[in-house]
Design a protein around this motif. Sequence first.
Motif, PDB file in Angstrom:
ATOM      1  N   LYS A   1     -17.594 -13.105 -23.371  1.00 44.76           N
ATOM      2  CA  LYS A   1     -17.625 -12.555 -22.014  1.00 44.76           C
ATOM      3  C   LYS A   1     -16.391 -11.699 -21.752  1.00 44.76           C
ATOM      4  O   LYS A   1     -16.461 -10.686 -21.066  1.00 44.76           O
ATOM      5  CB  LYS A   1     -17.706 -13.683 -20.983  1.00 44.76           C
ATOM      6  CG  LYS A   1     -19.101 -14.193 -20.753  1.00 44.76           C
ATOM      7  CD  LYS A   1     -19.111 -15.164 -19.589  1.00 44.76           C
ATOM      8  CE  LYS A   1     -20.505 -15.562 -19.227  1.00 44.76           C
ATOM      9  NZ  LYS A   1     -20.535 -16.504 -18.087  1.00 44.76           N
ATOM     10  N   ALA A   2     -15.244 -12.117 -22.306  1.00 46.33           N
ATOM     11  CA  ALA A   2     -14.024 -11.337 -22.103  1.00 46.33           C
ATOM     12  C   ALA A   2     -14.114  -9.999 -22.826  1.00 46.33           C
ATOM     13  O   ALA A   2     -13.596  -8.991 -22.336  1.00 46.33           O
ATOM     14  CB  ALA A   2     -12.818 -12.126 -22.601  1.00 46.33           C
ATOM     15  N   LYS A   3     -14.766  -9.975 -23.975  1.00 44.31           N
ATOM     16  CA  LYS A   3     -14.910  -8.738 -24.742  1.00 44.31           C
ATOM     17  C   LYS A   3     -15.993  -7.833 -24.166  1.00 44.31           C
ATOM     18  O   LYS A   3     -15.965  -6.621 -24.371  1.00 44.31           O
ATOM     19  CB  LYS A   3     -15.257  -9.049 -26.196  1.00 44.31           C
ATOM     20  CG  LYS A   3     -14.112  -9.633 -26.986  1.00 44.31           C
ATOM     21  CD  LYS A   3     -14.556  -9.890 -28.424  1.00 44.31           C
ATOM     22  CE  LYS A   3     -13.445 -10.435 -29.273  1.00 44.31           C
ATOM     23  NZ  LYS A   3     -13.891 -10.682 -30.658  1.00 44.31           N
ATOM     24  N   ALA A   4     -16.974  -8.423 -23.482  1.00 46.16           N
ATOM     25  CA  ALA A   4     -18.119  -7.657 -22.983  1.00 46.16           C
ATOM     26  C   ALA A   4     -17.704  -6.806 -21.776  1.00 46.16           C
ATOM     27  O   ALA A   4     -16.891  -7.225 -20.955  1.00 46.16           O
ATOM     28  CB  ALA A   4     -19.244  -8.595 -22.588  1.00 46.16           C
ATOM     29  N   HIS A   5     -18.308  -5.645 -21.705  1.00 43.08           N
ATOM     30  CA  HIS A   5     -18.004  -4.736 -20.597  1.00 43.08           C
ATOM     31  C   HIS A   5     -19.193  -4.575 -19.652  1.00 43.08           C
ATOM     32  O   HIS A   5     -19.020  -4.125 -18.530  1.00 43.08           O
ATOM     33  CB  HIS A   5     -17.572  -3.369 -21.131  1.00 43.08           C
ATOM     34  CG  HIS A   5     -16.317  -3.443 -21.943  1.00 43.08           C
ATOM     35  ND1 HIS A   5     -15.092  -3.755 -21.405  1.00 43.08           N
ATOM     36  CD2 HIS A   5     -16.098  -3.272 -23.272  1.00 43.08           C
ATOM     37  CE1 HIS A   5     -14.177  -3.764 -22.357  1.00 43.08           C
ATOM     38  NE2 HIS A   5     -14.758  -3.463 -23.510  1.00 43.08           N
ATOM     39  N   ASP A   6     -20.377  -4.929 -20.105  1.00 38.41           N
ATOM     40  CA  ASP A   6     -21.549  -4.761 -19.248  1.00 38.41           C
ATOM     41  C   ASP A   6     -22.173  -6.133 -18.945  1.00 38.41           C
ATOM     42  O   ASP A   6     -22.006  -7.089 -19.693  1.00 38.41           O
ATOM     43  CB  ASP A   6     -22.573  -3.820 -19.879  1.00 38.41           C
ATOM     44  CG  ASP A   6     -23.068  -4.290 -21.229  1.00 38.41           C
ATOM     45  OD1 ASP A   6     -22.416  -5.170 -21.817  1.00 38.41           O
ATOM     46  OD2 ASP A   6     -24.107  -3.787 -21.682  1.00 38.41           O
ATOM     47  N   PRO A   7     -22.887  -6.235 -17.850  1.00 39.14           N
ATOM     48  CA  PRO A   7     -23.495  -7.511 -17.453  1.00 39.14           C
ATOM     49  C   PRO A   7     -24.515  -8.042 -18.465  1.00 39.14           C
ATOM     50  O   PRO A   7     -24.669  -9.260 -18.615  1.00 39.14           O
ATOM     51  CB  PRO A   7     -24.179  -7.201 -16.127  1.00 39.14           C
ATOM     52  CG  PRO A   7     -23.519  -5.965 -15.620  1.00 39.14           C
ATOM     53  CD  PRO A   7     -23.050  -5.220 -16.819  1.00 39.14           C
ATOM     54  N   ALA A   8     -25.194  -7.140 -19.187  1.00 36.19           N
ATOM     55  CA  ALA A   8     -26.190  -7.585 -20.166  1.00 36.19           C
ATOM     56  C   ALA A   8     -25.521  -8.342 -21.311  1.00 36.19           C
ATOM     57  O   ALA A   8     -26.031  -9.386 -21.770  1.00 36.19           O
ATOM     58  CB  ALA A   8     -26.970  -6.386 -20.709  1.00 36.19           C
ATOM     59  N   ALA A   9     -24.394  -7.878 -21.769  1.00 35.20           N
ATOM     60  CA  ALA A   9     -23.677  -8.559 -22.852  1.00 35.20           C
ATOM     61  C   ALA A   9     -23.147  -9.918 -22.385  1.00 35.20           C
ATOM     62  O   ALA A   9     -23.136 -10.889 -23.147  1.00 35.20           O
ATOM     63  CB  ALA A   9     -22.536  -7.686 -23.357  1.00 35.20           C
ATOM     64  N   LYS A  10     -22.710  -9.977 -21.123  1.00 38.00           N
ATOM     65  CA  LYS A  10     -22.229 -11.243 -20.570  1.00 38.00           C
ATOM     66  C   LYS A  10     -23.386 -12.243 -20.445  1.00 38.00           C
ATOM     67  O   LYS A  10     -23.223 -13.425 -20.735  1.00 38.00           O
ATOM     68  CB  LYS A  10     -21.546 -11.018 -19.230  1.00 38.00           C
ATOM     69  CG  LYS A  10     -20.242 -10.269 -19.383  1.00 38.00           C
ATOM     70  CD  LYS A  10     -19.534 -10.099 -18.067  1.00 38.00           C
ATOM     71  CE  LYS A  10     -18.261  -9.299 -18.321  1.00 38.00           C
ATOM     72  NZ  LYS A  10     -17.308  -9.399 -17.258  1.00 38.00           N
ATOM     73  N   ALA A  11     -24.537 -11.769 -20.027  1.00 36.31           N
ATOM     74  CA  ALA A  11     -25.713 -12.638 -19.930  1.00 36.31           C
ATOM     75  C   ALA A  11     -26.143 -13.111 -21.311  1.00 36.31           C
ATOM     76  O   ALA A  11     -26.553 -14.263 -21.480  1.00 36.31           O
ATOM     77  CB  ALA A  11     -26.850 -11.902 -19.238  1.00 36.31           C
ATOM     78  N   GLU A  12     -26.037 -12.230 -22.301  1.00 39.77           N
ATOM     79  CA  GLU A  12     -26.386 -12.601 -23.673  1.00 39.77           C
ATOM     80  C   GLU A  12     -25.441 -13.691 -24.195  1.00 39.77           C
ATOM     81  O   GLU A  12     -25.862 -14.629 -24.867  1.00 39.77           O
ATOM     82  CB  GLU A  12     -26.324 -11.380 -24.579  1.00 39.77           C
ATOM     83  CG  GLU A  12     -26.762 -11.656 -26.005  1.00 39.77           C
ATOM     84  CD  GLU A  12     -26.705 -10.411 -26.873  1.00 39.77           C
ATOM     85  OE1 GLU A  12     -26.467 -10.571 -28.082  1.00 39.77           O
ATOM     86  OE2 GLU A  12     -26.895  -9.300 -26.347  1.00 39.77           O
ATOM     87  N   ALA A  13     -24.159 -13.577 -23.864  1.00 38.02           N
ATOM     88  CA  ALA A  13     -23.183 -14.592 -24.275  1.00 38.02           C
ATOM     89  C   ALA A  13     -23.514 -15.943 -23.642  1.00 38.02           C
ATOM     90  O   ALA A  13     -23.443 -16.988 -24.300  1.00 38.02           O
ATOM     91  CB  ALA A  13     -21.771 -14.155 -23.899  1.00 38.02           C
ATOM     92  N   GLU A  14     -23.886 -15.915 -22.368  1.00 32.55           N
ATOM     93  CA  GLU A  14     -24.272 -17.156 -21.670  1.00 32.55           C
ATOM     94  C   GLU A  14     -25.515 -17.778 -22.306  1.00 32.55           C
ATOM     95  O   GLU A  14     -25.584 -18.993 -22.519  1.00 32.55           O
ATOM     96  CB  GLU A  14     -24.516 -16.863 -20.192  1.00 32.55           C
ATOM     97  CG  GLU A  14     -25.063 -18.037 -19.394  1.00 32.55           C
ATOM     98  CD  GLU A  14     -24.057 -19.162 -19.204  1.00 32.55           C
ATOM     99  OE1 GLU A  14     -24.507 -20.309 -19.040  1.00 32.55           O
ATOM    100  OE2 GLU A  14     -22.846 -18.911 -19.222  1.00 32.55           O
TER     101      GLU A  14
END
Length: 146
Positions: free
Chosen positions: A41-54
Motif C-alpha cells: 500500500k505504501a508503494k502503490a500510487h493508485d487506489p486499484a493497487a491499494k485494493a489489490e494489496a488488501e
Amino acid sequence: MQGGKSSSAVGAAKEAVANVGASAWAGKEKTMAVVQETVNKAKAHDPAAKAEAEARKQERIHEAEAAKRDAMRHNAAAKEHATAASYHPTTGAGVDARDVEVEGAAAPRAGSSDDGYLPVSGAGHWVGEGGGHQLPARGTPGGHSA
C-alpha cells in the motif's frame, strides 16, 4: 504404561503440541501478510493497487487459516490412529488391561511406581542422558498430588 489410557494421554499431548505449532505458524503467516500489505500500500500510487494489496492480504490470511485447520484435522487423525493402534481388545474373561503388555510401550523407570502420583518431596527427576539436569521435586509431602 497402562494400555489405552496412557497412550491416549500421550497422543492427546502430542496433538496439542502439534496444534500449537500449527497455530503459531498460521499466526506468523498472517502477520507476514499484514506487513506485506502495508508495504504494498505504501508503494502503490493508485487506489486499484491499494485494493489489490488488501485483497491479497485477505487471501493469504484465509489460506493460512485453511492450512491450520487442515493441520489440526491431520493431528487429530494421527492421534486417533495411534490410539487405535495401541488398543488391543481381548476376548478372554478376567483379563485386566494392566496385565496385557503393549508392544512398543516403555516400561516404567526403576524407582517409578507409575501410579499417577507425583514423586515424594526431595526426589527429583533427571533430564537428559548421563549427567543431565535434575528438575526439582513437586507435590506434597508423601508424594500425593492435591
